[in-house]
Design a protein around this motif. Structure first.
Motif, short mmCIF file in Angstrom:
data_model
loop_
_atom_site.label_atom_id
_atom_site.label_comp_id
_atom_site.label_asym_id
_atom_site.label_seq_id
_atom_site.Cartn_x
_atom_site.Cartn_y
_atom_site.Cartn_z
N ASN A 1 0.84 -1.19 0.00
CA ASN A 1 0.00 0.00 0.00
C ASN A 1 0.88 1.24 0.00
O ASN A 1 1.90 1.28 0.70
CB ASN A 1 -0.89 -0.02 1.25
CG ASN A 1 -1.95 1.07 1.23
OD1 ASN A 1 -1.65 2.24 1.40
ND2 ASN A 1 -3.18 0.67 1.00
N PRO A 2 0.52 2.29 -0.76
CA PRO A 2 1.38 3.48 -0.80
C PRO A 2 1.56 4.16 0.55
O PRO A 2 2.57 4.82 0.79
CB PRO A 2 0.66 4.42 -1.79
CG PRO A 2 -0.76 3.93 -1.82
CD PRO A 2 -0.67 2.45 -1.63
N HIS B 1 -0.52 5.72 -6.59
CA HIS B 1 0.39 4.70 -6.06
C HIS B 1 1.20 4.15 -7.23
O HIS B 1 1.03 4.59 -8.38
CB HIS B 1 -0.39 3.58 -5.36
CG HIS B 1 -1.60 3.12 -6.10
ND1 HIS B 1 -1.52 2.46 -7.31
CD2 HIS B 1 -2.93 3.26 -5.83
CE1 HIS B 1 -2.74 2.18 -7.74
NE2 HIS B 1 -3.61 2.67 -6.87
N ARG C 1 5.49 13.00 -1.84
CA ARG C 1 4.78 12.30 -2.92
C ARG C 1 5.30 12.74 -4.29
O ARG C 1 5.26 11.98 -5.25
CB ARG C 1 3.27 12.55 -2.81
CG ARG C 1 2.64 11.97 -1.56
CD ARG C 1 1.15 12.20 -1.54
NE ARG C 1 0.60 12.00 -0.20
CZ ARG C 1 -0.66 12.19 0.14
NH1 ARG C 1 -1.54 12.61 -0.79
NH2 ARG C 1 -1.08 12.00 1.37
#
Length: 475
Positions: free
Chosen positions: A108-109, A394, A429
């Motif tokens: 999972n990101p 993601h 991010r």
């Protein structure tokens, strides 16, 4: 475990994290590293007030879990009671529960993002687990108490050049102006978000229009007066440096109507009467065509965010409200209506620069083929697909999105990443995206699918990371 110890494996999140070839490593470290190439965050939900007041955080829970519905959603999925998510548990108890959840998020990101933030901002090289919970709590909280970990300093540490917030037409933009007046080194610009004026089906629509009348000093009694009020507010936003608009919708609809029909629909809603589904679509079509014309006049970029079904859990919505982790992908996103809307907006070849985002990744190819019909005017990717959004930001979502853009449009002219976040530490991010982008391009080079041409690889990577955004928006 003996076998695993004997196998040569990469260190978790080392300097070459996600860079799986020599070319990828070269491209990232030379041309995309966030420490070298600035960040332009053209869509986020940070408050300008928090930047102006240089917000401080008492502990990591306030910084990390306070408004993060990504994390809240996963905590519920992993069996955490609501008391420890949005309830009255202490900040330490909430963080402790997150430390129990995080090790279970393999693939999972959030697992990557959380550790990325711990490493980049706080120098923590380990992993967060129940065993390290107290260590991380103490380490981060001690640093957050220092002046260099205030909101402004976190922005500075992230090498951010421009931040575009998300602002309602009735907002005063007081803090944007104060930041500008004091000469704050980072450009903090408003972005026009007129959803509440478009959502004619909502119960509070008439109340909102009354507030818009008051702020604009225009009595809104029909569509013409509504447009005048919105134009006046757009002119004000423009004077404070606004360069883009963001419109959220279920999908891009196209159901044209006469001026008289739209007037009657609006008057019906202003009188407190419910509008039909057909009337809603006619009003929103007229609203968006008017908006598109005005965005073109102001030289703004039009962003269209759609493909989401919101507030699906009515039990929880009634208790804790919107934006709390109960939204999902919608599968009714008709590309034919998107094409018809853009065609109508493009009359006289005056469509504004436009970025289209769908929350449904199935729409990638459809979007790219539609927007390919509306290029021109000497502008690189005048209409383009935006970054993999929300449930898609993601590794899989970003990779598939960029492959699809490359196959059907022009990846080299893509405007790159945004945070879409309320957090002052989510700028990593951008770096995460840049690593995925460099790994993808590096793989194509090493597979013989693109020449090892330093001049053009540099231009492409730096463009996607930074320069395309700067040029496209005119920052």
């Amino acid at each position: 475990m003996k076998y695993l110890n004997a196998v040569a494996m990469k260190q978790f999140m080392d300097d070459d994290f996600m860079l799986n070839s020599e070319t990828a490593r070269h491209l990232y470290h030379e041309y995309a590293d966030m420490k070298k190439i600035p960040v332009i965050d053209y869509h986020c939900h940070i408050e300008a007030k928090d930047i102006y007041e240089d917000k401080k955080f008492n502990n990591i829970t306030q910084l990390w879990l306070g408004e993060d519905h990504y994390k809240w959603r996963q905590m519920r999925t992993c069996g955490v009671e609501e008391k420890f998510i949005t309830g009255d548990a202490s900040d330490y108890e909430k963080f402790q529960k997150w430390s129990e959840v995080l090790p279970m998020l393999i693939g999972n990101p959030l697992y990557h993002w959380s550790h990325y933030e711990l490493k980049y901002y706080f120098g923590y090289e380990g992993t967060l687990t129940p065993d390290s919970c107290d260590e991380v709590w103490k380490l981060v909280n001690e640093q957050l108490a220092k002046p260099e970990f205030s909101a402004r300093n976190l922005i500075k540490k992230s090498n951010v050049e421009v931040i575009c917030t998300t602002d309602d037409p009735i907002d005063s933009l007081e803090y944007h102006k104060k930041l500008n007046d004091e000469g704050y080194e980072v450009k903090v610009l408003p972005a026009w978000r007129p959803d509440r004026a478009a959502y004619i089906e909502k119960a509070d629509f008439a109340d909102y229009i009354a507030k818009l009348s008051e702020v604009s000093e225009i009595n809104i009694c029909d569509f013409a007066s509504l447009k005048r009020a919105l134009c006046k507010r757009m002119d004000y936003f423009d004077s404070v440096g606004c360069k883009l608009a963001d419109n959220g919708m279920a999908y891009v609809m196209y159901l044209p109507a006469t001026d008289e029909e739209v007037d009657n629909i609006l008057k019906k809603a202003l009188a407190g009467e419910a509008v039909t589904a057909e009337e809603e679509l006619k009003y929103k079509t007229a609203f968006m065509l008017f908006s598109s014309d005005e965005y073109y006049r102001h030289g703004w970029v039009m962003q269209l965010h759609y493909g989401v079904k919101r507030d699906n859990n009515s039990y929880m919505f009634e208790r804790i409200g919107a934006n709390t982790g109960f939204d999902c992908v919608a599968d009714y996103t008709p590309s034919a209506q998107l094409a018809d809307f853009l065609n109508a907006a493009n009359r006289e070849n005056k469509i504004p620069k436009t970025i289209v985002y769908s929350l449904n990744p199935v729409d990638n190819t459809a979007i790219q083929t539609v927007i390919g019909c509306f290029q021109g005017g000497g502008i690189k990717c005048r209409v383009q697909q935006g970054a993999a959004w929300w449930f898609n930001d993601h590794f899989i979502g970003m990779s598939e999105h960029m492959k699809s853009v490359a196959a059907n449009s022009s990846l080299a002219n893509f405007v790159g990443m945004l945070t879409d976040s309320r957090s002052f530490v989510s700028y990593t991010r951008h770096d995460y995206f840049r690593r995925i982008m460099c790994d993808l391009i590096g793989g194509w080079v090493e597979n013989g699918e693109y020449p090892n041409d330093e001049k053009y690889l540099k231009k492409i990577v730096e463009g996607i990371a930074y320069y395309n955004t700067k040029e496209y928006f005119g920052f």
